[in-house]
Write a protein that holds these residues in place. Structure first.
Motif, PDB file in Angstrom:
ATOM      1  N   MET A   1      48.914  11.843  67.666  1.00 21.07           N
ATOM      2  CA  MET A   1      48.410  13.002  68.420  1.00 21.07           C
ATOM      3  C   MET A   1      46.967  13.273  68.022  1.00 21.07           C
ATOM      4  N   ASP A   2      46.156  13.528  69.020  1.00 18.51           N
ATOM      5  CA  ASP A   2      44.760  13.856  68.749  1.00 18.51           C
ATOM      6  C   ASP A   2      44.673  15.338  68.407  1.00 18.51           C
ATOM      7  N   VAL A   3      44.729  15.654  67.106  1.00 20.63           N
ATOM      8  CA  VAL A   3      44.765  17.055  66.704  1.00 20.63           C
ATOM      9  C   VAL A   3      43.464  17.773  67.009  1.00 20.63           C
ATOM     10  N   MET A   4      42.375  17.047  67.207  1.00 19.01           N
ATOM     11  CA  MET A   4      41.112  17.696  67.495  1.00 19.01           C
ATOM     12  C   MET A   4      41.133  18.367  68.866  1.00 19.01           C
ATOM     13  N   ALA A   5      42.076  17.925  69.739  1.00 16.68           N
ATOM     14  CA  ALA A   5      42.144  18.507  71.073  1.00 16.68           C
ATOM     15  C   ALA A   5      43.052  19.725  71.116  1.00 16.68           C
ATOM     16  N   ILE A   6      43.751  20.027  70.014  1.00 11.83           N
ATOM     17  CA  ILE A   6      44.686  21.137  69.985  1.00 11.83           C
ATOM     18  C   ILE A   6      43.951  22.393  69.519  1.00 11.83           C
ATOM     19  N   PRO A   7      44.089  23.504  70.240  1.00  8.75           N
ATOM     20  CA  PRO A   7      43.425  24.747  69.818  1.00  8.75           C
ATOM     21  C   PRO A   7      43.846  25.141  68.410  1.00  8.75           C
ATOM     22  N   PHE A   8      42.944  25.831  67.709  1.00  9.74           N
ATOM     23  CA  PHE A   8      43.218  26.199  66.329  1.00  9.74           C
ATOM     24  C   PHE A   8      44.420  27.134  66.211  1.00  9.74           C
ATOM     25  N   ASP A   9      44.721  27.901  67.266  1.00 11.56           N
ATOM     26  CA  ASP A   9      45.847  28.809  67.205  1.00 11.56           C
ATOM     27  C   ASP A   9      47.136  28.174  67.714  1.00 11.56           C
TER      28      ASP A   9
ATOM     29  N   ARG B   1      49.344  22.462  65.695  1.00 12.10           N
ATOM     30  CA  ARG B   1      48.232  21.904  64.918  1.00 12.10           C
ATOM     31  C   ARG B   1      48.602  21.605  63.474  1.00 12.10           C
ATOM     32  N   ILE B   2      49.141  22.577  62.766  1.00 15.90           N
ATOM     33  CA  ILE B   2      49.455  22.380  61.347  1.00 15.90           C
ATOM     34  C   ILE B   2      50.519  21.292  61.151  1.00 15.90           C
ATOM     35  N   PRO B   3      51.630  21.300  61.906  1.00 12.62           N
ATOM     36  CA  PRO B   3      52.603  20.205  61.759  1.00 12.62           C
ATOM     37  C   PRO B   3      52.003  18.838  62.071  1.00 12.62           C
ATOM     38  N   ALA B   4      51.132  18.790  63.073  1.00 13.24           N
ATOM     39  CA  ALA B   4      50.501  17.513  63.423  1.00 13.24           C
ATOM     40  C   ALA B   4      49.641  16.994  62.278  1.00 13.24           C
ATOM     41  N   GLU B   5      48.871  17.873  61.667  1.00 13.37           N
ATOM     42  CA  GLU B   5      48.022  17.468  60.550  1.00 13.37           C
ATOM     43  C   GLU B   5      48.861  17.029  59.353  1.00 13.37           C
ATOM     44  N   GLN B   6      49.960  17.747  59.092  1.00 17.76           N
ATOM     45  CA  GLN B   6      50.853  17.355  57.998  1.00 17.76           C
ATOM     46  C   GLN B   6      51.419  15.958  58.231  1.00 17.76           C
TER      47      GLN B   6
ATOM     48  N   LEU C   1      50.224  13.505  60.162  1.00 20.93           N
ATOM     49  CA  LEU C   1      49.204  12.459  60.140  1.00 20.93           C
ATOM     50  C   LEU C   1      48.724  12.149  58.721  1.00 20.93           C
ATOM     51  N   ARG C   2      48.622  13.177  57.888  1.00 19.52           N
ATOM     52  CA  ARG C   2      48.168  12.941  56.514  1.00 19.52           C
ATOM     53  C   ARG C   2      49.138  12.015  55.778  1.00 19.52           C
ATOM     54  N   LEU C   3      50.422  12.269  55.925  1.00 18.34           N
ATOM     55  CA  LEU C   3      51.412  11.425  55.252  1.00 18.34           C
ATOM     56  C   LEU C   3      51.519  10.056  55.900  1.00 18.34           C
ATOM     57  N   ARG C   4      51.457  10.020  57.227  1.00 17.55           N
ATOM     58  CA  ARG C   4      51.575   8.733  57.923  1.00 17.55           C
ATOM     59  C   ARG C   4      50.426   7.802  57.592  1.00 17.55           C
TER      60      ARG C   4
ATOM     61  N   LEU D   1      67.278  18.233  53.200  1.00 18.42           N
ATOM     62  CA  LEU D   1      66.287  18.722  52.237  1.00 18.42           C
ATOM     63  C   LEU D   1      65.273  19.680  52.859  1.00 18.42           C
ATOM     64  N   HIS D   2      65.339  19.824  54.175  1.00 18.68           N
ATOM     65  CA  HIS D   2      64.483  20.777  54.894  1.00 18.68           C
ATOM     66  C   HIS D   2      62.992  20.515  54.693  1.00 18.68           C
ATOM     67  N   ILE D   3      62.618  19.246  54.677  1.00 19.52           N
ATOM     68  CA  ILE D   3      61.200  18.894  54.570  1.00 19.52           C
ATOM     69  C   ILE D   3      60.570  18.813  55.967  1.00 19.52           C
ATOM     70  N   PHE D   4      61.399  18.698  56.997  1.00 18.58           N
ATOM     71  CA  PHE D   4      60.990  18.766  58.394  1.00 18.58           C
ATOM     72  C   PHE D   4      59.944  17.701  58.749  1.00 18.58           C
ATOM     73  N   ILE D   5      58.765  18.116  59.248  1.00 21.30           N
ATOM     74  CA  ILE D   5      57.760  17.168  59.728  1.00 21.30           C
ATOM     75  C   ILE D   5      57.327  16.210  58.624  1.00 21.30           C
ATOM     76  N   SER D   6      57.094  16.724  57.445  1.00 16.55           N
ATOM     77  CA  SER D   6      56.688  15.869  56.327  1.00 16.55           C
ATOM     78  C   SER D   6      57.795  14.888  55.980  1.00 16.55           C
ATOM     79  N   GLY D   7      59.044  15.306  56.115  1.00 21.44           N
ATOM     80  CA  GLY D   7      60.169  14.407  55.853  1.00 21.44           C
ATOM     81  C   GLY D   7      60.220  13.263  56.842  1.00 21.44           C
ATOM     82  N   ALA D   8      59.949  13.562  58.116  1.00 26.58           N
ATOM     83  CA  ALA D   8      59.933  12.504  59.130  1.00 26.58           C
ATOM     84  C   ALA D   8      58.841  11.481  58.830  1.00 26.58           C
ATOM     85  N   ALA D   9      57.665  11.970  58.423  1.00 24.51           N
ATOM     86  CA  ALA D   9      56.564  11.065  58.092  1.00 24.51           C
ATOM     87  C   ALA D   9      56.891  10.241  56.852  1.00 24.51           C
TER      88      ALA D   9
END
Length: 337
Positions: free
Chosen positions: A1-9, A13-18, A20-23, A82-90
């Motif tokens: 996902m191109d997080v730069m195209a997602i509005p800051f609000d 955005r935050i789940p996407a960045e989480q 991508l950082r791990l991936r 373990l409820h790690i959610f997005i980070s767990g998937a990555a």
């Protein structure tokens, strides 16, 4: 996902960045695995990569789950238990990618010397040239899909979720025909290099008979239950189901486009594969930029269909004109018995 195209609000955005950082930690094993899979294809060994990606593999007399099987096991554990959610998937994906790379390197080491003491400059230059063309092709390939995701994300979480379901099913089913591309690449490379041009032509005509109509029919009927596996949200499902025609109807085009990729690689037609992809990617990306603001997801999906259709047109033109390495395939004399 191109997080730069997602509005800051945006809640995405935050789940996407989480994610991508791990991936990003999975980039090295992906490169290694892709290179190793290419080597196995050169040996006409499509079994080992299959074991590494989707089945069991024997390691020092023990069986361990590998590749996507491990990923499928870790996903529900890390996400729901373990409820790690997005980070767990990555994390699940990255762990499985390192396992796949390890298995492929371990098996490849039985066939070749991975760290050669001698490097032939001429062959290295040829490899770098071909590799550079394929890197350019890959970048051109990724641009339309990245743009499609970016444009869909700008419409909000609900439309983004529906688009992602459509895209995942579309790609997963389309890539089933990639098996034909792999077979075509290996068989065509062998017959072409050995001067068996009649057999090479038989390989081409054989794989081009794959049309994907069966996949189209199955998807058209089963797309709704497939979509419901991703979510129970009625609004998201409504958006996803609006893409049924796109997912099912594009399968014949996708099948032939993927097969043509295998044929390009089989005769080392890397230049045309790269340059044509740049042109096709530019045209389809421009179409999406114009169509998406007016037609929404329909414009994005039409742009992706256009991308695959133009790939097919380019490949058909290349084979029809018989230029480049294809000229030798049809004009060179047969190898004497």
């Amino acid at each position: 996902m191109d997080v730069m195209a997602i509005p800051f609000d945006s809640p995405m955005r935050i789940p996407a960045e989480q994610f991508l950082r791990l991936r990003a930690y999975g980039a090295p094993p992906i490169v290694v695995a892709l290179a190793a899979q290419g080597a196995f294809r050169g040996f006409k060994d499509t079994t080992t990569p299959l074991y590494a990606v989707g089945k069991y593999c024997t390691i020092i007399s023990f069986y361990s789950f590998a590749g996507n099987v491990l990923n499928a096991i870790l996903d529900p554990i890390l996400i729901f238990v373990l409820h790690i959610f997005i980070s767990g998937a990555a994390a699940a994906t990255v762990i499985s990618e390192y396992l796949i790379a390890f298995i492929l390197l371990w098996k490849l080491n039985e066939n070749v010397v991975l760290l050669s003491p001698q490097i032939k400059v001429g062959r290295a230059n040829q490899y770098l040239k071909s590799g550079g063309l394929l890197i350019g092709r890959t970048v051109a390939l990724l641009v339309p899909f990245t743009l499609a995701t970016s444009l869909a994300a700008q419409n909000g979480p609900t439309q983004m979720a529906g688009h992602q379901i459509v895209l995942e099913i579309w790609l997963a089913v389309s890539l089933l025909t990639d098996a034909l591309a792999i077979a075509a690449q290996s068989l065509l490379a062998t017959t072409f290099s050995q001067g068996e041009y009649k057999q090479a032509r038989e390989v081409i005509f054989g794989v081009l008979q794959a049309t994907g109509t069966g996949l189209a029919a199955v998807l058209f009927i089963t797309f709704e239950p497939f979509s419901s596996l991703f979510t129970t949200d009625s609004e998201v499902l409504k958006i996803a189901l609006s893409g049924t025609l796109f997912v099912a109807g594009s399968q014949p085009v996708n099948a032939l486009a993927f097969v043509l990729d295998g044929l390009y690689y089989g005769v080392s037609d890397f230049g045309f594969a790269a340059y044509s992809m740049v042109i096709v990617g530019f045209i389809s990306s421009l179409f999406m930029l114009v169509a998406a603001p007016t037609f929404g997801l329909a414009g994005i999906w039409t742009g992706l269909f256009l991308f695959m259709a133009l790939r097919l047109v380019a490949g058909a033109w290349r084979l029809g004109t018989r230029t480049g390495p294809w000229k030798m395939l049809w004009s060179a004399p047969e190898k004497p018995e």
